[in-house]
Scaffold this motif. Structure first.
Motif, PDB file in Angstrom:
ATOM      1  N   HIS A  16       8.521   4.321  -6.070  1.00 24.51           N
ATOM      2  CA  HIS A  16       8.269   3.482  -4.999  1.00 24.51           C
ATOM      3  C   HIS A  16       8.438   4.237  -3.673  1.00 24.51           C
ATOM      4  O   HIS A  16       8.606   3.334  -2.497  1.00 24.51           O
ATOM      5  CB  HIS A  16       9.206   2.153  -5.040  1.00 24.51           C
ATOM      6  N   ALA A  50      -0.274  -1.232  -0.672  1.00 28.50           N
ATOM      7  CA  ALA A  50       1.248  -1.422  -1.184  1.00 28.50           C
ATOM      8  C   ALA A  50       1.639  -0.424  -2.323  1.00 28.50           C
ATOM      9  O   ALA A  50       2.244  -0.944  -3.363  1.00 28.50           O
ATOM     10  CB  ALA A  50       1.370  -3.066  -1.873  1.00 28.50           C
ATOM     11  N   ARG A  53       7.238   1.553  -1.421  1.00 33.79           N
ATOM     12  CA  ARG A  53       8.075   0.486  -0.637  1.00 33.79           C
ATOM     13  C   ARG A  53       8.825   1.368   0.530  1.00 33.79           C
ATOM     14  O   ARG A  53       9.231   0.526   1.529  1.00 33.79           O
ATOM     15  CB  ARG A  53       9.344   0.018  -1.560  1.00 33.79           C
ATOM     16  N   PRO A 227      10.898  -5.764  -1.776  1.00 29.99           N
ATOM     17  CA  PRO A 227       9.907  -5.583  -0.724  1.00 29.99           C
ATOM     18  C   PRO A 227       9.521  -6.699   0.408  1.00 29.99           C
ATOM     19  O   PRO A 227       9.429  -6.103   1.535  1.00 29.99           O
ATOM     20  CB  PRO A 227       8.894  -5.051  -1.439  1.00 29.99           C
ATOM     21  N   ASP A 282       6.204  -6.845  -5.336  1.00 30.83           N
ATOM     22  CA  ASP A 282       5.675  -5.811  -4.598  1.00 30.83           C
ATOM     23  C   ASP A 282       4.923  -6.572  -3.177  1.00 30.83           C
ATOM     24  O   ASP A 282       4.466  -7.746  -3.619  1.00 30.83           O
ATOM     25  CB  ASP A 282       4.871  -4.832  -5.068  1.00 30.83           C
TER      26      ASP A 282
END
Length: 291
Positions: A16, A50, A53, A227, A282
């Motif tokens: 991430h 996306a 993160r 997130p 997410d």
């Protein structure tokens, strides 16, 4: 882990965390023409999909960046205007030079604004010199960390320019105004210890490797949080910085009225009690109007 390389950057994504590295150490990571298109494409792509993160922005070699590589630009970028030697062409070039220069600078500003405008926190890890455009770049990031040998300089003053790609609108919201004026008017270097003292950087590390380890640990801690909550923090911190307290309080109330996710709150509390990683949603990918 996925990795890709462009002319100016190496990009990897793992656990991430997206790691964007300036990757021209033999040229002190000077900002050539392709830099200004590659950086926003990379950042906007990560944000749109996306796919991470947190973003960590670091560099290679002894210096973070020497700033804009003027030699890599033709005269049309630095002093824009039509090419040619006849009198009419020169006249038209003189008339349009200001507007052309203005449009060019707006494009460069947008490259750094991508860091501030993306939904994902951006952590800058800085070693050695952070010169000229490097200050514009790093002040657009959420947090800055550096090595003991790092220094920052608004170098444009030393070469007869006024910094124009983002330093002043952002650095005056990070540092006391008197410090900003001194750094801008003199063009002097501010070294790591002073940068930490005045709040330009969050933390100073002994060396490059130690810094990257430390910054990645902070990135992992951020990535472990929901997130949606982190993105909300970034949006609301930026808004609060740029608006009155009354406006920000109202906006925060409206934001939570529409965005607060009780399911994520319960998951965070349960994961914390059970001492496990949270199973969070997410960020949704950004979609174009035609998607």
């Amino acid at each position: 882990m996925t990795t890709r390389t462009t002319e100016c950057f190496e990009v990897s994504i793992k656990d991430h965390i997206a790691h964007i590295r300036l990757n021209r150490p033999e040229k002190r990571n000077a900002m050539i023409r392709s830099f200004w298109s590659e950086l926003p494409q990379i950042v906007n792509g990560i944000d749109a999909e996306a796919s991470a993160r947190v973003i960590v922005l670091s560099s290679t070699g002894p210096h973070f960046t020497s700033g804009l590589d003027v030699s890599a630009f033709g005269g049309s970028e630095i002093a824009p205007g039509a090419e040619g030697n006849d009198a009419d062409t020169k006249r038209k070039a003189k008339l349009t030079a200001g507007q052309a220069f203005y449009q060019n600078v707006l494009g460069m500003q947008d490259a750094f604004s991508a860091l501030e405008n993306c939904r994902i926190p951006v952590l800058a890890a800085i070693q050695g010199g952070c010169i000229g455009g490097g200050v514009d770049l790093t002040t657009a990031c959420d947090m800055r960390y550096c090595t003991q040998d790092a220094f920052f300089t608004i170098y444009e003053t030393k070469i007869g320019m006024t910094a124009d790609v983002g330093t002043f609108p952002r650095i005056v919201k990070i540092l006391p105004e008197g410090i900003v004026r001194e750094l801008a008017y003199t063009g002097r270097r501010i070294h790591a210890a002073e940068a930490k003292e005045v709040g330009l950087v969050n933390r100073v590390f002994a060396d490059h490797a130690t810094m990257l380890d430390g910054v990645m640990e902070i990135a992992r801690e951020i990535a472990a949080n929901a997130p949606l909550a982190v993105a909300g923090c970034k949006r609301l911190i930026n808004y609060s910085r740029d608006h009155t307290t009354a406006d920000a309080l109202d906006y925060i109330a409206i934001w939570n009225a529409s965005m607060l996710q009780t399911g994520e709150i319960m998951e965070a509390m349960t994961a914390n009690a059970e001492k496990r990683e949270g199973d969070f949603a997410d960020l949704p990918p950004k979609r174009s109007m035609g998607a």
